[in-house]
Design a protein around this motif. Structure first.
Motif, PDB file in Angstrom:
ATOM      1  N   GLU A 342       0.836  -1.194   0.000  1.00 60.56           N
ATOM      2  CA  GLU A 342       0.000   0.000   0.000  1.00 60.56           C
ATOM      3  C   GLU A 342       0.872   1.246   0.000  1.00 60.56           C
ATOM      4  O   GLU A 342       2.032   1.209   0.405  1.00 60.56           O
ATOM      5  N   ASP A 343       0.274   2.345  -0.466  1.00 61.99           N
ATOM      6  CA  ASP A 343       1.021   3.588  -0.568  1.00 61.99           C
ATOM      7  C   ASP A 343       0.630   4.519   0.579  1.00 61.99           C
ATOM      8  O   ASP A 343      -0.457   5.088   0.595  1.00 61.99           O
ATOM      9  N   THR A 344       1.542   4.630   1.545  1.00 59.59           N
ATOM     10  CA  THR A 344       1.283   5.445   2.734  1.00 59.59           C
ATOM     11  C   THR A 344       0.851   6.856   2.350  1.00 59.59           C
ATOM     12  O   THR A 344       0.002   7.453   3.001  1.00 59.59           O
ATOM     13  N   PHE A 345       1.457   7.378   1.269  1.00 61.32           N
ATOM     14  CA  PHE A 345       1.194   8.777   0.903  1.00 61.32           C
ATOM     15  C   PHE A 345      -0.019   8.952   0.002  1.00 61.32           C
ATOM     16  O   PHE A 345      -0.366  10.050  -0.383  1.00 61.32           O
ATOM     17  N   LEU A 346      -0.657   7.854  -0.375  1.00 60.02           N
ATOM     18  CA  LEU A 346      -1.929   7.960  -1.122  1.00 60.02           C
ATOM     19  C   LEU A 346      -3.035   7.433  -0.222  1.00 60.02           C
ATOM     20  O   LEU A 346      -3.838   6.597  -0.624  1.00 60.02           O
ATOM     21  N   ASP A 347      -3.016   7.878   1.028  1.00 59.52           N
ATOM     22  CA  ASP A 347      -4.002   7.449   2.014  1.00 59.52           C
ATOM     23  C   ASP A 347      -4.046   5.918   2.121  1.00 59.52           C
ATOM     24  O   ASP A 347      -5.122   5.327   2.243  1.00 59.52           O
ATOM     25  N   PHE A 348      -2.875   5.288   2.065  1.00 61.53           N
ATOM     26  CA  PHE A 348      -2.742   3.842   2.222  1.00 61.53           C
ATOM     27  C   PHE A 348      -3.502   3.059   1.152  1.00 61.53           C
ATOM     28  O   PHE A 348      -3.996   1.965   1.394  1.00 61.53           O
ATOM     29  N   ALA A 349      -3.620   3.631  -0.051  1.00 63.75           N
ATOM     30  CA  ALA A 349      -4.324   2.939  -1.137  1.00 63.75           C
ATOM     31  C   ALA A 349      -3.539   1.689  -1.527  1.00 63.75           C
ATOM     32  O   ALA A 349      -2.307   1.686  -1.477  1.00 63.75           O
ATOM     33  N   PRO A 350      -4.248   0.613  -1.915  1.00 66.63           N
ATOM     34  CA  PRO A 350      -3.548  -0.606  -2.323  1.00 66.63           C
ATOM     35  C   PRO A 350      -2.620  -0.326  -3.494  1.00 66.63           C
ATOM     36  O   PRO A 350      -2.941   0.469  -4.370  1.00 66.63           O
ATOM     37  N   SER A 351      -1.455  -0.961  -3.484  1.00 66.63           N
ATOM     38  CA  SER A 351      -0.490  -0.819  -4.567  1.00 66.63           C
ATOM     39  C   SER A 351      -0.273  -2.223  -5.125  1.00 66.63           C
ATOM     40  O   SER A 351       0.206  -3.103  -4.408  1.00 66.63           O
ATOM     41  N   THR A 352      -0.683  -2.459  -6.358  1.00 65.24           N
ATOM     42  CA  THR A 352      -0.664  -3.833  -6.866  1.00 65.24           C
ATOM     43  C   THR A 352       0.100  -3.917  -8.179  1.00 65.24           C
ATOM     44  O   THR A 352       0.458  -2.894  -8.754  1.00 65.24           O
ATOM     45  N   GLY A 353       0.350  -5.135  -8.626  1.00 65.63           N
ATOM     46  CA  GLY A 353       1.024  -5.339  -9.907  1.00 65.63           C
ATOM     47  C   GLY A 353       2.173  -6.321  -9.800  1.00 65.63           C
ATOM     48  O   GLY A 353       2.368  -6.952  -8.751  1.00 65.63           O
ATOM     49  N   PRO A 354       2.946  -6.447 -10.890  1.00 65.84           N
ATOM     50  CA  PRO A 354       4.046  -7.414 -10.902  1.00 65.84           C
ATOM     51  C   PRO A 354       5.168  -7.038  -9.950  1.00 65.84           C
ATOM     52  O   PRO A 354       5.436  -5.851  -9.752  1.00 65.84           O
ATOM     53  N   VAL A 355       5.787  -8.042  -9.362  1.00 64.27           N
ATOM     54  CA  VAL A 355       6.977  -7.853  -8.515  1.00 64.27           C
ATOM     55  C   VAL A 355       8.124  -8.597  -9.217  1.00 64.27           C
ATOM     56  O   VAL A 355       8.318  -9.788  -8.995  1.00 64.27           O
ATOM     57  N   PRO A 356       8.882  -7.895 -10.066  1.00 63.90           N
ATOM     58  CA  PRO A 356       9.917  -8.580 -10.841  1.00 63.90           C
ATOM     59  C   PRO A 356      11.033  -9.140  -9.965  1.00 63.90           C
ATOM     60  O   PRO A 356      11.608 -10.174 -10.264  1.00 63.90           O
ATOM     61  N   ASP A 357      11.298  -8.441  -8.851  1.00 61.53           N
ATOM     62  CA  ASP A 357      12.432  -8.879  -8.043  1.00 61.53           C
ATOM     63  C   ASP A 357      12.135  -8.683  -6.560  1.00 61.53           C
ATOM     64  O   ASP A 357      11.514  -7.689  -6.174  1.00 61.53           O
ATOM     65  N   VAL A 358      12.568  -9.620  -5.744  1.00 60.76           N
ATOM     66  CA  VAL A 358      12.356  -9.503  -4.315  1.00 60.76           C
ATOM     67  C   VAL A 358      13.526 -10.149  -3.570  1.00 60.76           C
ATOM     68  O   VAL A 358      14.116 -11.113  -4.057  1.00 60.76           O
ATOM     69  N   SER A 359      13.891  -9.557  -2.437  1.00 61.05           N
ATOM     70  CA  SER A 359      14.926 -10.149  -1.603  1.00 61.05           C
ATOM     71  C   SER A 359      14.376 -10.224  -0.180  1.00 61.05           C
ATOM     72  O   SER A 359      14.010  -9.206   0.407  1.00 61.05           O
ATOM     73  N   ILE A 360      14.300 -11.442   0.340  1.00 56.29           N
ATOM     74  CA  ILE A 360      13.614 -11.677   1.619  1.00 56.29           C
ATOM     75  C   ILE A 360      14.632 -11.737   2.764  1.00 56.29           C
ATOM     76  O   ILE A 360      15.620 -12.464   2.665  1.00 56.29           O
ATOM     77  N   PRO A 361      14.414 -10.962   3.829  1.00 51.56           N
ATOM     78  CA  PRO A 361      15.380 -10.919   4.926  1.00 51.56           C
ATOM     79  C   PRO A 361      15.489 -12.253   5.654  1.00 51.56           C
ATOM     80  O   PRO A 361      14.526 -13.024   5.702  1.00 51.56           O
ATOM     81  N   SER A 362      16.657 -12.505   6.214  1.00 49.87           N
ATOM     82  CA  SER A 362      16.859 -13.715   7.018  1.00 49.87           C
ATOM     83  C   SER A 362      17.940 -13.410   8.055  1.00 49.87           C
ATOM     84  O   SER A 362      18.380 -12.271   8.150  1.00 49.87           O
ATOM     85  N   GLY A 363      18.343 -14.415   8.788  1.00 52.09           N
ATOM     86  CA  GLY A 363      19.383 -14.228   9.806  1.00 52.09           C
ATOM     87  C   GLY A 363      18.886 -14.670  11.162  1.00 52.09           C
ATOM     88  O   GLY A 363      17.713 -15.003  11.316  1.00 52.09           O
ATOM     89  N   PRO A 364      19.782 -14.647  12.182  1.00 49.52           N
ATOM     90  CA  PRO A 364      19.380 -15.096  13.518  1.00 49.52           C
ATOM     91  C   PRO A 364      18.171 -14.303  14.030  1.00 49.52           C
ATOM     92  O   PRO A 364      18.159 -13.073  13.941  1.00 49.52           O
ATOM     93  N   GLY A 365      17.170 -15.010  14.519  1.00 47.35           N
ATOM     94  CA  GLY A 365      16.003 -14.349  15.097  1.00 47.35           C
ATOM     95  C   GLY A 365      15.093 -13.669  14.089  1.00 47.35           C
ATOM     96  O   GLY A 365      14.285 -12.830  14.466  1.00 47.35           O
ATOM     97  N   VAL A 366      15.194 -14.030  12.812  1.00 46.42           N
ATOM     98  CA  VAL A 366      14.320 -13.416  11.800  1.00 46.42           C
ATOM     99  C   VAL A 366      13.451 -14.492  11.156  1.00 46.42           C
ATOM    100  O   VAL A 366      13.950 -15.536  10.751  1.00 46.42           O
ATOM    101  N   ARG A 367      12.148 -14.243  11.093  1.00 46.16           N
ATOM    102  CA  ARG A 367      11.232 -15.165  10.427  1.00 46.16           C
ATOM    103  C   ARG A 367      10.343 -14.354   9.497  1.00 46.16           C
ATOM    104  O   ARG A 367       9.771 -13.352   9.895  1.00 46.16           O
TER     105      ARG A 367
END
Ligand code: ADP
Ligand code: ADP
Ligand code: MG
Length: 495
Positions: A342-367
């Protein structure tokens, strides 16, 4: 014994349920709409069935179609996740009638919990404090006005069937109440198909504190501690944590005992959540029971060491809860951030569409529980929750720091997210000190702080980008030089 579970849901929660089933050697059946053909839950389940078009009414809310798939696939149980059919007592009843094990409470108990007024009355009978308000449903706007004047404004108009922050309106005088009455009725009919209204005193400077509860079919019940969910926007939770900074061990036990009584009062079985509001003077008031697995259940898992979906399945199998209240210990501190598209600055309007790339956090104590992968799509048809990012720490500070770092590491290309907002919140002194309340965002001018943080970050980035560019060009120059040196040395060797 449950051998094959159909998961009547999508997204991250479908994946979450599949994980536990796999660990227990239980086969899984996924269902999907036109929109979800390429979703991870479809790939991770043992079997997957198409159930209809993208619109929830034509797929994930289509009870008959889902029941057809349950019977055709030979699934002996169904897990409803949260949202969709999870709190629909007609669906729970349909499962009971077809001898399918519904992983949740009975349809009867769910029906009672799903009606805020009936549930409130059951609590009053059990001597559990509730928020002052109409003793029964209000018949019309005139009765609502009468009660509002008796208890004093501000009051909340609440649809008894409301959920997910919908069907609630704050009114501060007779005129506002008159104006809002029909709107809330209409909203409730649109969202839940029916409407019935109650009036309740609006409490100010409150905390939302809820308890995880579990009760088996033999009447054994425990609470698995509290979660504080006071960081909200429009009555919807954004960040949750456990333990609550406002709950000491004595209070934990005292309210915990009430929670066990509350579960008994509505004949509850399986896992559920008893929600309370804590007033500034320390008093707790019951608000509702959510008759399902909660979005924020992982933070309870992180501090208790339990797998709550496994516990749900054990209880559905008729097994007694394998521990007692005295065996449970709270270990460390956990935080969850709901990563929304969602877009905080558009009154939290949904933000949708393709996600070409993503990097998911990990490490000790992270789920991180998420349906995201590089190349997936965030659909406009469903909830905006993309991921539940959770961290655990031996101290609150360790958990908070891990969360800040994990938020930094989370890269989601293509859609706007609530990540920057959470970074701003987690860095405030008020959050660090545990000064939480449901109006936190307004009270501490968080959106304004966020604007400033973004500006500061941009100018810091500009400076460091310039410095990095200079060093990079030096590096390139040195490479050209070295490579001509090394090639000559190679030449010498070869020659
Ligand atoms: P939690 O109490 O687990 O934090 P929320 O109240 O945020 O849950 O709701 C969880 C999800 O279920 C959200 O996606 C919300 O939109 C959806 N939801 C909650 N109540 C209902 C309802 N009565 N009907 C449809 N969807 C609902
Ligand atoms: P839902 O079914 O949408 O989850 P709840 O009754 O659980 O509705 O309330 C959701 C949120 O609305 C609470 O967490 C709280 O922030 C706010 N709220 C509910 N009742 C009151 C009240 N009487 N006074 C002030 N805030 C309230
Ligand atoms: Mg609620």
């Amino acid at each position: 014994m449950i051998k094959k579970v159909l998961i009547a849901n999508r997204g991250e929660i479908a994946l979450r349920v599949i994980k536990t089933c796999k660990a227990l050697g239980i086969k899984t059946v996924a269902v999907y709409s036109d929109e979800d053909y390429n979703s991870l839950h479809v790939k991770h389940a043992n079997e997957a069935y198409h159930i209809g078009k993208a619109a929830p009414k034509e797929s994930y809310l289509n009870q008959e179609k889902i029941m057809q798939v349950i019977l055709a696939s030979g699934a002996d149980a169904v897990h409803p996740g949260y949202g969709f059919l999870s709190e629909n007592s007609d669906f729970a009843k349909l499962c009971e009638d077809n001898k399918v094990n519904f992983i949740g409470p009975t349809s009867e108990s769910m029906d009672l919990c799903g009606d805020k007024m009936r549930c409130k009355s059951a609590m009053l009978k059990a001597k559990i404090p509730t928020i002052p308000g109409s003793p029964d449903l209000v018949k019309d706007v005139e009765e609502a006005l009468n009660i509002a004047n008796k208890i004093g404004y501000p009051v909340l108009l609440k649809s008894v069937y409301g959920g997910g922050g919908r069907g609630i309106r704050l009114v501060t005088n007779d005129k506002e109440l008159r104006d809002a009455y029909d709107t809330v009725t209409g909203e409730s009919i649109a969202a839940f198909g029916k409407s019935a209204m109650l009036v309740e005193k609006f409490l100010e400077k409150i905390r939302h504190i809820e308890y995880q509860l579990a009760r088996d079919k033999h009447g054994n019940a425990v609470h698995i501690f509290e979660r504080e969910c006071s960081i909200q926007r429009r009555n919807q939770k954004l960040i949750e944590q456990t333990p609550s900074p406002a709950v000491d061990q004595k209070t934990r036990e005292k309210i915990g005992e009430l929670v066990v009584k509350a579960a008994e009062a509505v004949g509850y079985t399986n896992l559920g959540t008893a929600e309370f509001l804590r007033a500034d003077n320390g008093e707790f008031y019951f608000i509702e029971i959510n008759a399902r697995l909660q979005v924020e259940h992982p933070i309870t898992e992180l501090v208790s060491g339990l797998d709550l979906v496994k516990l749900q399945i054990d209880i559905a199998n008729g097994e007694p809860i394998p521990f007692q209240q005295k065996d449970l210990r709270m270990n460390g501190y956990a935080i969850e951030c709901r990563i929304n598209a969602e877009d905080t600055f558009l009154d939290f309007a949904p933000s949708t569409g393709p996600v070409p790339d993503v990097s998911i956090p990990s490490g000790p104590g992270v789920r991180c529980d998420t349906y995201l992968y590089s190349g997936c799509t965030v659909s406009p048809y469903y909830d905006s929750l993309m991921a539940k990012l959770c961290t655990w720490g031996q101290s609150f500070e360790e958990s908070r720091t891990r969360m800040l770092n994990a938020l930094d590491d989370f890269y989601i290309q293509g859609v706007e997210t609530s990540i920057p907002l959470y970074k701003t919140i987690l860095k405030t002194d008020e959050y660090k000190k545990g000064n939480l309340s449901t109006d936190f965002l307004k009270r501490y001018g968080i959106i304004e702080k966020l604007e400033k943080d973004i500006k500061d970050e941009k100018s810091a980035n500009k400076e460091s980008a310039l410095a990095a560019a200079i060093m990079h060009s030096e590096y390139l120059k040195s490479r050209v030089k070295n490579s001509s040196n090394s090639s000559s040395s190679w030449k010498n060797k070869l020659g």
